[in-house]
Design an enzyme around this catalytic site. Structure first.
Site, PDB file in Angstrom:
ATOM      1  N   TYR A   1      -7.212  64.216  48.751  1.00 20.30           N
ATOM      2  CA  TYR A   1      -8.279  64.654  47.847  1.00 20.30           C
ATOM      3  C   TYR A   1      -8.186  64.074  46.442  1.00 20.30           C
ATOM      4  O   TYR A   1      -8.413  64.763  45.457  1.00 20.30           O
ATOM      5  CB  TYR A   1      -8.351  66.189  47.837  1.00 20.30           C
ATOM      6  CG  TYR A   1      -8.923  66.712  49.137  1.00 20.30           C
ATOM      7  CD1 TYR A   1     -10.292  66.703  49.362  1.00 20.30           C
ATOM      8  CD2 TYR A   1      -8.092  67.164  50.166  1.00 20.30           C
ATOM      9  CE1 TYR A   1     -10.829  67.143  50.560  1.00 20.30           C
ATOM     10  CE2 TYR A   1      -8.619  67.605  51.374  1.00 20.30           C
ATOM     11  CZ  TYR A   1      -9.996  67.597  51.565  1.00 20.30           C
ATOM     12  OH  TYR A   1     -10.529  68.022  52.745  1.00 20.30           O
TER      13      TYR A   1
ATOM     14  N   HIS B   1     -18.494  66.109  57.799  1.00 21.37           N
ATOM     15  CA  HIS B   1     -17.351  65.480  57.124  1.00 21.37           C
ATOM     16  C   HIS B   1     -17.290  64.064  57.667  1.00 21.37           C
ATOM     17  O   HIS B   1     -17.108  63.885  58.874  1.00 21.37           O
ATOM     18  CB  HIS B   1     -16.039  66.163  57.519  1.00 21.37           C
ATOM     19  CG  HIS B   1     -15.825  67.496  56.901  1.00 21.37           C
ATOM     20  ND1 HIS B   1     -14.689  68.237  57.148  1.00 21.37           N
ATOM     21  CD2 HIS B   1     -16.576  68.219  56.040  1.00 21.37           C
ATOM     22  CE1 HIS B   1     -14.751  69.363  56.458  1.00 21.37           C
ATOM     23  NE2 HIS B   1     -15.888  69.378  55.783  1.00 21.37           N
TER      24      HIS B   1
ATOM     25  N   HIS C   1     -15.413  74.093  62.155  1.00 18.20           N
ATOM     26  CA  HIS C   1     -14.792  72.765  62.021  1.00 18.20           C
ATOM     27  C   HIS C   1     -13.983  72.479  63.288  1.00 18.20           C
ATOM     28  O   HIS C   1     -13.288  73.362  63.790  1.00 18.20           O
ATOM     29  CB  HIS C   1     -13.873  72.770  60.792  1.00 18.20           C
ATOM     30  CG  HIS C   1     -13.326  71.435  60.419  1.00 18.20           C
ATOM     31  ND1 HIS C   1     -12.283  70.844  61.089  1.00 18.20           N
ATOM     32  CD2 HIS C   1     -13.670  70.574  59.431  1.00 18.20           C
ATOM     33  CE1 HIS C   1     -12.018  69.669  60.527  1.00 18.20           C
ATOM     34  NE2 HIS C   1     -12.840  69.476  59.519  1.00 18.20           N
TER      35      HIS C   1
ATOM     36  N   CYS D   1     -16.818  66.977  61.939  1.00 20.59           N
ATOM     37  CA  CYS D   1     -15.855  66.154  61.206  1.00 20.59           C
ATOM     38  C   CYS D   1     -15.556  64.926  62.063  1.00 20.59           C
ATOM     39  O   CYS D   1     -14.906  65.039  63.102  1.00 20.59           O
ATOM     40  CB  CYS D   1     -14.594  66.978  60.949  1.00 20.59           C
ATOM     41  SG  CYS D   1     -13.292  66.075  60.118  1.00 20.59           S
TER      42      CYS D   1
ATOM     43  N   ASP E   1     -14.744  62.742  53.765  1.00 21.25           N
ATOM     44  CA  ASP E   1     -13.594  63.610  54.011  1.00 21.25           C
ATOM     45  C   ASP E   1     -12.436  63.061  53.195  1.00 21.25           C
ATOM     46  O   ASP E   1     -12.617  62.644  52.062  1.00 21.25           O
ATOM     47  CB  ASP E   1     -13.326  63.692  55.521  1.00 21.25           C
ATOM     48  CG  ASP E   1     -12.739  65.047  55.916  1.00 21.25           C
ATOM     49  OD1 ASP E   1     -12.270  65.762  55.034  1.00 21.25           O
ATOM     50  OD2 ASP E   1     -12.759  65.382  57.109  1.00 21.25           O
ATOM     51  N   HIS E   2     -11.289  63.017  53.754  1.00 22.17           N
ATOM     52  CA  HIS E   2     -10.124  62.594  52.964  1.00 22.17           C
ATOM     53  C   HIS E   2     -10.294  61.168  52.446  1.00 22.17           C
ATOM     54  O   HIS E   2     -10.950  60.346  53.077  1.00 22.17           O
ATOM     55  CB  HIS E   2      -8.873  62.646  53.830  1.00 22.17           C
ATOM     56  CG  HIS E   2      -8.678  63.979  54.456  1.00 22.17           C
ATOM     57  ND1 HIS E   2      -7.930  64.186  55.577  1.00 22.17           N
ATOM     58  CD2 HIS E   2      -9.165  65.185  54.111  1.00 22.17           C
ATOM     59  CE1 HIS E   2      -7.949  65.462  55.887  1.00 22.17           C
ATOM     60  NE2 HIS E   2      -8.699  66.093  55.016  1.00 22.17           N
TER      61      HIS E   2
HETATM   62  C1  CS2 Z   1     -10.471  69.736  56.054  1.00 18.37           C
HETATM   63  C2  CS2 Z   1      -9.962  70.963  56.749  1.00 18.37           C
HETATM   64  O1  CS2 Z   1      -9.007  68.923  54.479  1.00 18.37           O
HETATM   65  C3  CS2 Z   1      -9.379  68.899  55.641  1.00 18.37           C
HETATM   66  O2  CS2 Z   1      -8.913  68.219  56.525  1.00 18.37           O
HETATM   67  O3  CS2 Z   1     -11.295  68.993  56.869  1.00 18.37           O
HETATM   68  O4  CS2 Z   1      -8.905  71.503  56.053  1.00 18.37           O
HETATM   69  C4  CS2 Z   1     -11.071  71.926  56.819  1.00 18.37           C
HETATM   70  O5  CS2 Z   1     -11.367  72.327  55.509  1.00 18.37           O
HETATM   71  C5  CS2 Z   1     -10.810  73.169  57.605  1.00 18.37           C
HETATM   72  O6  CS2 Z   1     -10.275  72.886  58.842  1.00 18.37           O
HETATM   73  C6  CS2 Z   1     -12.086  73.942  57.761  1.00 18.37           C
HETATM   74  O7  CS2 Z   1     -11.799  75.263  57.924  1.00 18.37           O
HETATM   75 MN    MN Z   2     -12.816  67.601  58.184  1.00 16.94          MN
END
Ligand code: CS2
Ligand code: MN
Length: 355
Positions: free
Chosen positions: A332, A273, A206, A244, A318-319
């Site tokens: 989340y 992501h 990532h 991402c 993603d978020h």
């Molecule tokens: C994820 C990261 O929640 C998030 O932002 O994109 O925490 C991601 O899970 C980690 O960096 C991957 O190891």
């Molecule tokens: Mn991410």
């Protein structure tokens, strides 16, 4: 492509699998164990129990996010060999329950950094933001604020017990520059990638979030050249990327569409992501709704870069923001991520039917 949503497990996530299953077009969840200390082997019975639970809910679990990397591996201490052996064993256990991709990151000390966990947008929704002024403080102050503002949840990579010793941890990194960190990543990959090849798993790194140095810490997954270097350093399809979009785009010098296109073509993006961010000024930004018009990214171009270059990996929104009164783990909630899924599917269907 297989659409997924991240799920933090029966204890850590208040969203039931049954609700995730009702999101149209979601085939699987991206899971993890959260009660195994970083660096230890994930026990076979625990990973199997998690997989069974997901399967019983009518969903797949083929991606793990994340199996975190112990700091001793990133620092390059002699104890790393024990932690790498544990990682190899975890890979074997995960392969046995059908895992295909392991997402991980190689950021020193902590995972992603946001300075605002409850940033209110004009429509009343709540999101996360990063403002440079938020880190122009002492390290202790910043860490305290993040921990206090995470709505009572332990954020991945922000385990309070580790960060209680944040100064000590920083001191251990004092001789680790970008070059050393790169060498330590290669040392790790050279030992885990052969195991992945043997059991049919792909590693997917990532990007750093944000993709530039903060608090003087080295960062090595920031841009196209870093990704290229990593892919070449251990030249195997099993050595891949979690692309991402939000993280990469936090540096306006990164061309996220070109990066997506190139590494999809090179068969190295195993997991995507997809989120939108709105750059406010300089590098300050907040995480916006997924639609192109709300952020700085053109989400049609994002999906097109994946689609037209033959992407067939896993993808997740993603978020998401908190909307409709929802609260919980920052980034989340269920509703906005579900809207994101539907939007991304809409773009994909249009791309499929274009010709
Ligand atoms: C994820 C990261 O929640 C998030 O932002 O994109 O925490 C991601 O899970 C980690 O960096 C991957 O190891
Ligand atoms: Mn991410």
């Amino acid at each position: 492509m297989q659409m997924t949503m991240r799920w933090f497990g029966p204890v850590e996530d208040k969203i039931p699998l049954a609700h995730i299953r009702q999101v149209p077009g979601v085939e699987g969840v991206v899971g993890a164990l959260y009660d195994v200390p970083v660096g230890e082997v994930w026990p076979q019975d625990k990973v199997r129990a998690l997989a069974d639970q997901v399967q019983q809910a009518g969903l797949k679990m083929e991606v793990i996010e994340s199996v975190n990397i112990h700091d001793d591996i990133k620092i390059g201490l002699p104890s790393r060999d024990r932690f790498i052996a544990n990682y190899q064993q975890t890979i074997r256990h995960l392969a046995e329950i059908g895992i295909k991709v392991i997402c991980y990151n190689f950021m020193p000390v902590f995972d992603w950094m946001k300075t605002e966990m409850n940033y209110v947008l004009p429509d009343g929704s709540v999101t996360m933001a990063f403002e440079k002024k938020g880190i122009d403080k002492t390290l202790d102050e910043v860490v305290k604020e993040v921990l206090e503002n995470s709505n009572g949840f332990a954020l991945p990579g922000w385990e309070p017990e580790r960060l209680a010793k944040v100064q000590e941890l920083f001191a251990k990194y004092k001789d680790v520059d970008e070059n050393t960190l790169r060498q330590n990543l290669v040392y790790f990959l050279e030992r885990v990638i052969p195991v992945c090849e043997e059991v049919g798993i792909k590693m997917a790194i990532h990007p750093d979030d944000p993709p530039y140095s903060i608090f003087g810490l080295p960062r090595i997954v920031k841009n196209r050249d870093d990704l290229d270097w990593i892919c070449n350093a251990v030249n195997s399809e099993a050595n891949g990327i979690t692309l991402c979009t939000g993280s990469i785009a936090e540096d306006p010098d990164n061309n996220v569409y070109e990066i997506l296109a190139e590494f999809t073509r090179r068969r190295r993006i195993h997991f995507a992501h997809v989120r939108n961010i709105k750059l406010i000024q300089d590098k300050d930004f907040y995480e916006s709704a997924h639609l192109s018009r709300y952020g700085s990214l053109d989400m049609y171009e994002v999906m097109k870069a994946l689609h037209d270059n033959g992407f067939n990996g896993y993808i997740r929104p993603d978020h998401g923001r908190f909307i409709w009164g929802e609260t919980g783990r920052p980034g989340y909630g269920l509703y906005d991520r579900a809207l994101g899924v539907t939007y991304l599917h809409g773009l994909w269907e249009a791309l499929e039917k274009r010709h």
